[in-house]
Design a protein around this motif. Structure first.
Motif, mmCIF file in Angstrom:
data_model
loop_
_atom_site.group_PDB
_atom_site.id
_atom_site.type_symbol
_atom_site.label_atom_id
_atom_site.label_comp_id
_atom_site.label_asym_id
_atom_site.label_seq_id
_atom_site.Cartn_x
_atom_site.Cartn_y
_atom_site.Cartn_z
ATOM 1 N N GLU A 30 2.192 71.478 96.850
ATOM 2 C CA GLU A 30 3.129 72.202 96.893
ATOM 3 C C GLU A 30 4.203 72.300 96.234
ATOM 4 O O GLU A 30 5.233 73.620 96.346
ATOM 5 C CB GLU A 30 3.037 71.896 98.145
ATOM 6 N N HIS A 31 4.880 71.389 96.580
ATOM 7 C CA HIS A 31 6.279 70.552 96.277
ATOM 8 C C HIS A 31 6.229 70.886 94.393
ATOM 9 O O HIS A 31 7.586 70.514 93.431
ATOM 10 C CB HIS A 31 6.996 69.777 96.685
ATOM 11 N N LYS A 32 5.549 69.972 93.829
ATOM 12 C CA LYS A 32 5.102 70.004 91.899
ATOM 13 C C LYS A 32 6.220 69.122 91.823
ATOM 14 O O LYS A 32 5.415 67.942 90.688
ATOM 15 C CB LYS A 32 5.856 71.295 91.459
ATOM 16 N N ARG A 33 6.458 68.036 92.538
ATOM 17 C CA ARG A 33 6.981 66.745 92.345
ATOM 18 C C ARG A 33 7.527 65.788 93.506
ATOM 19 O O ARG A 33 7.889 66.360 94.354
ATOM 20 C CB ARG A 33 8.308 66.381 91.017
ATOM 21 N N ILE A 34 7.169 64.801 93.706
ATOM 22 C CA ILE A 34 7.614 63.871 94.877
ATOM 23 C C ILE A 34 8.326 62.596 94.508
ATOM 24 O O ILE A 34 6.992 61.859 93.495
ATOM 25 C CB ILE A 34 6.700 63.886 95.669
ATOM 26 N N ASN A 35 8.916 62.049 94.889
ATOM 27 C CA ASN A 35 9.082 60.654 95.325
ATOM 28 C C ASN A 35 8.431 59.730 96.121
ATOM 29 O O ASN A 35 8.611 60.186 97.208
ATOM 30 C CB ASN A 35 11.102 60.490 94.781
ATOM 31 N N THR A 36 7.868 58.193 95.561
ATOM 32 C CA THR A 36 7.058 57.465 96.081
ATOM 33 C C THR A 36 7.360 56.227 95.208
ATOM 34 O O THR A 36 8.187 55.713 94.884
ATOM 35 C CB THR A 36 5.785 58.309 96.201
ATOM 36 N N THR A 37 6.525 55.172 95.737
ATOM 37 C CA THR A 37 6.449 53.669 95.265
ATOM 38 C C THR A 37 6.392 53.878 93.848
ATOM 39 O O THR A 37 4.785 54.721 94.123
ATOM 40 C CB THR A 37 6.044 53.121 96.247
ATOM 41 N N VAL A 38 5.648 53.055 93.271
ATOM 42 C CA VAL A 38 5.039 53.036 92.087
ATOM 43 C C VAL A 38 3.584 53.077 92.019
ATOM 44 O O VAL A 38 2.797 53.713 91.067
ATOM 45 C CB VAL A 38 5.779 51.911 91.123
ATOM 46 N N ALA A 39 3.591 51.855 93.229
ATOM 47 C CA ALA A 39 1.511 52.060 93.740
ATOM 48 C C ALA A 39 1.141 53.205 93.761
ATOM 49 O O ALA A 39 0.129 53.540 94.050
ATOM 50 C CB ALA A 39 2.099 50.086 94.552
ATOM 51 N N LYS A 40 2.265 53.831 95.238
ATOM 52 C CA LYS A 40 1.861 54.775 95.824
ATOM 53 C C LYS A 40 1.322 55.826 95.038
ATOM 54 O O LYS A 40 0.261 56.704 94.442
ATOM 55 C CB LYS A 40 2.244 55.475 96.858
ATOM 56 N N ALA A 41 2.488 56.678 93.739
ATOM 57 C CA ALA A 41 2.230 56.856 92.950
ATOM 58 C C ALA A 41 0.575 56.922 92.093
ATOM 59 O O ALA A 41 0.251 57.767 90.936
ATOM 60 C CB ALA A 41 3.375 56.627 91.603
ATOM 61 N N LYS A 42 0.329 55.679 91.141
ATOM 62 C CA LYS A 42 -0.639 55.035 90.272
ATOM 63 C C LYS A 42 -1.330 55.571 91.761
ATOM 64 O O LYS A 42 -2.598 56.397 90.834
ATOM 65 C CB LYS A 42 -0.431 53.568 89.494
ATOM 66 N N ALA A 43 -2.072 55.419 92.085
ATOM 67 C CA ALA A 43 -2.785 55.492 93.507
ATOM 68 C C ALA A 43 -2.878 57.185 93.472
ATOM 69 O O ALA A 43 -4.370 57.837 93.212
ATOM 70 C CB ALA A 43 -2.385 55.018 94.648
ATOM 71 N N LEU A 44 -1.932 57.594 93.610
ATOM 72 C CA LEU A 44 -1.868 59.579 93.773
ATOM 73 C C LEU A 44 -2.278 60.027 92.808
ATOM 74 O O LEU A 44 -3.001 60.242 92.242
ATOM 75 C CB LEU A 44 -0.989 59.489 94.641
ATOM 76 N N LYS A 45 -2.064 59.470 91.548
ATOM 77 C CA LYS A 45 -2.537 60.298 90.474
ATOM 78 C C LYS A 45 -4.514 60.039 90.144
ATOM 79 O O LYS A 45 -5.074 60.676 89.103
ATOM 80 C CB LYS A 45 -1.980 59.423 89.124
ATOM 81 N N GLN A 46 -4.388 59.028 90.714
ATOM 82 C CA GLN A 46 -5.792 58.711 90.528
ATOM 83 C C GLN A 46 -7.021 59.941 90.892
ATOM 84 O O GLN A 46 -8.197 59.947 90.948
ATOM 85 C CB GLN A 46 -6.320 57.021 90.793
#
Length: 168
Positions: A30-46
Motif C-alpha cells: 500500500e505505502h511502497k515503503r515501511i520502517n521496521t527492524t532489520v530482522a523483520k525486514a529480511k523476513a518480509l523480503k523472503q
C-alpha cells in the motif's frame, strides 16, 4: 544447535508470525515503503518477493493462471485491496524486472531499545534512486555460449573504424 535451520522465527508463534508478515506485506504494497527492524525486514523480503513474482503479467497469461495466482496470494495476504494494488500498479511497474523487487536500507538504532532499524521499499517506486539511471533494455542471459553475437559484433566494429578513418 541450529544446523540448516534457515527460517527466522522472530520470537513468535507460527500464527502470530504469519499474521504479522501478512500485515507488513499489505502495508508495504500500500505505502511502497515501511520502517521496521532489520530482522523483520529480511523476513518480509523472503515473504513478499514470491508474491510479487506471482502478480507479474507474464505469469498470468491465461485467465485460469491469473485467477489461481490471485487465490494463492490472497491466501497469504488476506486483504483484497492489497491484492488489487499488487496485481495492478505494482505488477505493471515490476513487469520487466527479473527479481529483486525490494530493497533494505539500514537506518541505525532505535532510541528506545537500540534495535537495528531498516527501511524496506519496493525498488521501482523510489524515484530518487532511479532518477539518474536510464531505463535499461531487459535481456535474458543464458550460461550457454553466445558466440554468434560476439562474432557478429566484431565485423561491425571493424567497419565502424574503417568509416571513421575514411572521414578524416
Amino acid at each position: 544447535m541450529r544446523h540448516g535451520k534457515k527460517f527466522n522465527h522472530l520470537g513468535r508463534t507460527a500464527s502470530h508470525r504469519k499474521a504479522m508478515l501478512a500485515n507488513m506485506a499489505c502495508s508495504l504494497i500500500e505505502h511502497k515503503r515501511i520502517n521496521t527492524t532489520v530482522a523483520k525486514a529480511k523476513a518480509l523480503k523472503q515473504f513478499v518477493e514470491p508474491l510479487i513474482t506471482k502478480s507479474k503479467a507474464e505469469n498470468n497469461q491465461t485467465t485460469e493462471k491469473g485467477t489461481h495466482n490471485r487465490r494463492i496470494v490472497f491466501s497469504k495476504l488476506r486483504n483484497k485491496y492489497a491484492i488489487t494494488e499488487l496485481f495492478g500498479t505494482v505488477a505493471e511497474k515490476v513487469g520487466d524486472r527479473p527479481g529483486g523487487y525490494t530493497r533494505i536500507i539500514k537506518l541505525g538504532n532505535r532510541l528506545g531499545d537500540n534495535a537495528d532499524m531498516a527501511m524496506i521499499e519496493l525498488v521501482d517506486f523510489n524515484e530518487v534512486y532511479n532518477a539518474g539511471k536510464p531505463k535499461k533494455k531487459s535481456t535474458r542471459r543464458s550460461r550457454r555460449g553466445g558466440g554468434k553475437k560476439a562474432e557478429a559484433v566484431a565485423p561491425a566494429a571493424e567497419t565502424a573504424t574503417k568509416t571513421d578513418d575514411s572521414e578524416e
